[in-house]
Design a protein around this motif. Structure first.
Motif, PDB file in Angstrom:
ATOM      1  N   ALA A 144      -4.536  16.100   7.207  1.00 34.39           N
ATOM      2  CA  ALA A 144      -5.885  15.388   7.882  1.00 34.39           C
ATOM      3  C   ALA A 144      -4.986  13.974   8.232  1.00 34.39           C
ATOM      4  CB  ALA A 144      -6.942  15.296   7.095  1.00 34.39           C
ATOM      5  N   ASN A 145      -6.207  13.716   9.346  1.00 40.32           N
ATOM      6  CA  ASN A 145      -5.602  12.191   9.963  1.00 40.32           C
ATOM      7  C   ASN A 145      -5.726  11.843   8.840  1.00 40.32           C
ATOM      8  OD1 ASN A 145      -5.829  12.843  12.757  1.00 40.32           O
ATOM      9  ND2 ASN A 145      -8.044  12.127  12.277  1.00 40.32           N
ATOM     10  N   THR A 194       4.045   8.181   8.827  1.00 43.56           N
ATOM     11  CA  THR A 194       4.238   7.795   7.911  1.00 43.56           C
ATOM     12  C   THR A 194       5.725   9.032   7.012  1.00 43.56           C
ATOM     13  OG1 THR A 194       2.559   6.443   7.154  1.00 43.56           O
ATOM     14  CG2 THR A 194       3.918   6.649   5.270  1.00 43.56           C
ATOM     15  N   LYS A 226       1.149  11.954   7.767  1.00 41.50           N
ATOM     16  CA  LYS A 226       2.295  12.667   7.986  1.00 41.50           C
ATOM     17  C   LYS A 226       3.633  11.771   9.340  1.00 41.50           C
ATOM     18  CE  LYS A 226      -0.734  15.049  10.343  1.00 41.50           C
ATOM     19  NZ  LYS A 226      -2.003  14.564   9.630  1.00 41.50           N
ATOM     20  N   GLU A 251       3.201  14.842  16.269  1.00 44.35           N
ATOM     21  CA  GLU A 251       2.383  14.963  17.078  1.00 44.35           C
ATOM     22  C   GLU A 251       2.412  15.610  19.086  1.00 44.35           C
ATOM     23  OE1 GLU A 251      -1.534  14.663  16.644  1.00 44.35           O
ATOM     24  OE2 GLU A 251      -1.517  13.884  14.185  1.00 44.35           O
ATOM     25  N   VAL A 289       1.567   5.593   0.330  1.00 43.06           N
ATOM     26  CA  VAL A 289       1.081   6.400   1.267  1.00 43.06           C
ATOM     27  C   VAL A 289       1.492   7.474   0.533  1.00 43.06           C
ATOM     28  CG1 VAL A 289       1.101   7.109   3.539  1.00 43.06           C
ATOM     29  CG2 VAL A 289       0.864   4.774   3.094  1.00 43.06           C
ATOM     30  N   MET A 303       0.994  -1.133  -0.120  1.00 36.71           N
ATOM     31  CA  MET A 303       0.152  -0.330   0.215  1.00 36.71           C
ATOM     32  C   MET A 303       0.928   1.465   0.472  1.00 36.71           C
ATOM     33  SD  MET A 303      -3.175   1.388   2.753  1.00 36.71           S
ATOM     34  CE  MET A 303      -2.032   1.983   3.553  1.00 36.71           C
TER      35      MET A 303
HETATM   36  P1  ATP Z   1      -2.795  10.805  12.241  1.00 37.65           P
HETATM   37  O1  ATP Z   1      -2.850  12.037  11.898  1.00 37.65           O
HETATM   38  O2  ATP Z   1      -4.337   9.917  11.855  1.00 37.65           O
HETATM   39  O3  ATP Z   1      -1.551   9.888  12.750  1.00 37.65           O
HETATM   40  P2  ATP Z   1      -1.237  10.774   9.288  1.00 37.65           P
HETATM   41  O4  ATP Z   1      -1.153  11.722   8.789  1.00 37.65           O
HETATM   42  O5  ATP Z   1       0.399  10.533  10.554  1.00 37.65           O
HETATM   43  O6  ATP Z   1      -2.346  10.949  10.118  1.00 37.65           O
HETATM   44  P3  ATP Z   1       0.079   8.132   9.102  1.00 37.65           P
HETATM   45  O7  ATP Z   1      -0.334   7.403  10.267  1.00 37.65           O
HETATM   46  O8  ATP Z   1       0.875   8.140   7.592  1.00 37.65           O
HETATM   47  O9  ATP Z   1      -1.049   9.806   8.513  1.00 37.65           O
HETATM   48  O10 ATP Z   1      -1.264   7.438   7.976  1.00 37.65           O
HETATM   49  C1  ATP Z   1      -1.325   7.360   6.558  1.00 37.65           C
HETATM   50  C2  ATP Z   1      -1.954   5.645   5.808  1.00 37.65           C
HETATM   51  O11 ATP Z   1      -1.288   4.902   6.342  1.00 37.65           O
HETATM   52  C3  ATP Z   1      -3.303   5.831   6.727  1.00 37.65           C
HETATM   53  O12 ATP Z   1      -3.958   5.438   5.642  1.00 37.65           O
HETATM   54  C4  ATP Z   1      -2.858   4.673   8.162  1.00 37.65           C
HETATM   55  O13 ATP Z   1      -3.950   3.520   7.727  1.00 37.65           O
HETATM   56  C5  ATP Z   1      -1.342   3.966   6.957  1.00 37.65           C
HETATM   57  N1  ATP Z   1      -0.386   3.218   8.736  1.00 37.65           N
HETATM   58  C6  ATP Z   1      -0.269   3.799   8.963  1.00 37.65           C
HETATM   59  N2  ATP Z   1       0.694   2.802  10.221  1.00 37.65           N
HETATM   60  C7  ATP Z   1       0.323   1.732   8.943  1.00 37.65           C
HETATM   61  C8  ATP Z   1       0.695   0.398   9.105  1.00 37.65           C
HETATM   62  N3  ATP Z   1       1.560   0.227  10.066  1.00 37.65           N
HETATM   63  N4  ATP Z   1       0.353  -0.304   8.143  1.00 37.65           N
HETATM   64  C9  ATP Z   1      -0.533  -0.664   7.518  1.00 37.65           C
HETATM   65  N5  ATP Z   1      -0.732   0.724   7.514  1.00 37.65           N
HETATM   66  C10 ATP Z   1      -0.776   2.034   8.079  1.00 37.65           C
END
Ligand code: ATP
Length: 236
Positions: free
Chosen positions: A36-37, A43, A41, A161, A17, A15
């Motif tokens: 957004a969530n 990642t 970020k 965060e 990202v 997948m």
């Molecule tokens: P948040 O503010 O909710 O933490 P974020 O912007 O930091 O959001 P990420 O945590 O980087 O976002 O997630 C980005 C995408 O990767 C999302 O679709 C999430 O479901 C997916 N994701 C995050 N961690 C994993 C993981 N360990 N395995 C598989 N998918 C993941």
């Protein structure tokens, strides 16, 4: 002197990202990544610290490519990641947690002066000095985690965060500490924050991440004042 990410792609298993993400964090500067969530970020922070491999692109610290290095080597070179959720040693005291930060600085001269200055400005840390970290409030724990990172002589700090789950008052305190750490250590700070307005007030420049891509970037005050960006990406 800067931390540079150029054309980075990363994801989990198959997948994807992040796609074609390029950012730059100069020394002694706070750069915010907002979005957004699920935008990617965390990642991005994991890809920079080496917890995730890039499938394309590169990362440089002060001109030296680091994307082939393991996370420990990146940390040793001064790239310090403070992940979401703090991760203190709950059974150890505040003093012991911060001492571990100092140990991590070995070879780069632990910086007691910076820690003393932080303790002077945030007396709550001194008041809790000999208490077990696990017994502190969430805000206090976050402050210990940041001070520990500051003690390790960071060249670049990745803060994921830091105000998560904290009240507005404590969030402001934590962000004030972030500002002071950038000033006192001279580290470049990549600040990932949900509290977009506060983050953009603190940062010099910022990037907006949306579904794994950078969709806007610029001076933080310009992004903060842009109605279009506030509405489209920041939910403000
Ligand atoms: P948040 O503010 O909710 O933490 P974020 O912007 O930091 O959001 P990420 O945590 O980087 O976002 O997630 C980005 C995408 O990767 C999302 O679709 C999430 O479901 C997916 N994701 C995050 N961690 C994993 C993981 N360990 N395995 C598989 N998918 C993941």
């Amino acid at each position: 002197m800067s931390l540079r990410v150029v054309g980075a792609a990363a994801g989990y298993g198959r997948m994807p990202v992040l796609e074609d993400v390029s950012i730059e964090v100069p020394s002694r500067t706070i750069v915010s990544v907002v979005g957004a969530n699920g935008a990617g970020k965390s990642t991005l922070a994991k890809a920079i610290s080496g917890l995730l491999r890039l499938s394309a692109g590169s990362i440089e610290v002060d001109g030296t490519p680091i994307d082939g290095l393991r996370p420990e080597r990146r940390a040793k070179s001064g790239l310090v990641h403070v992940p979401e959720g703090r991760r203190l040693f709950g059974q150890l005291t505040v003093a012991e947690n911060i001492a571990m930060g100092r140990q991590a600085a070995r070879g780069r001269n632990a910086d007691t002066e910076v820690v003393d200055q932080l303790l002077d400005s945030f007396p709550i840390l001194r008041e809790r000095w000999n208490q077990r970290a696990g017994l502190l409030s969430g805000g206090e724990q976050q402050m210990v985690a940041l001070t520990r990172a500051a003690a390790s002589r960071p060249r670049y700090l990745l803060l994921d965060e830091p105000s998560l789950g904290l009240s507005p008052r404590l969030s402001s305190e934590v962000l004030r500490l972030v500002g002071m750490i950038a000033d006192e250590t001279g580290a470049g700070v990549l600040l990932i924050e949900q509290r977009v307005d506060a983050a953009l007030r603190l940062a010099s420049s910022a990037y907006v991440l949306d579904r794994g891509r950078i969709v806007a970037e610029g001076p933080a005050d310009e992004l903060r004042e842009s109605d279009e960006i506030r509405k489209a990406y920041l939910g403000m």
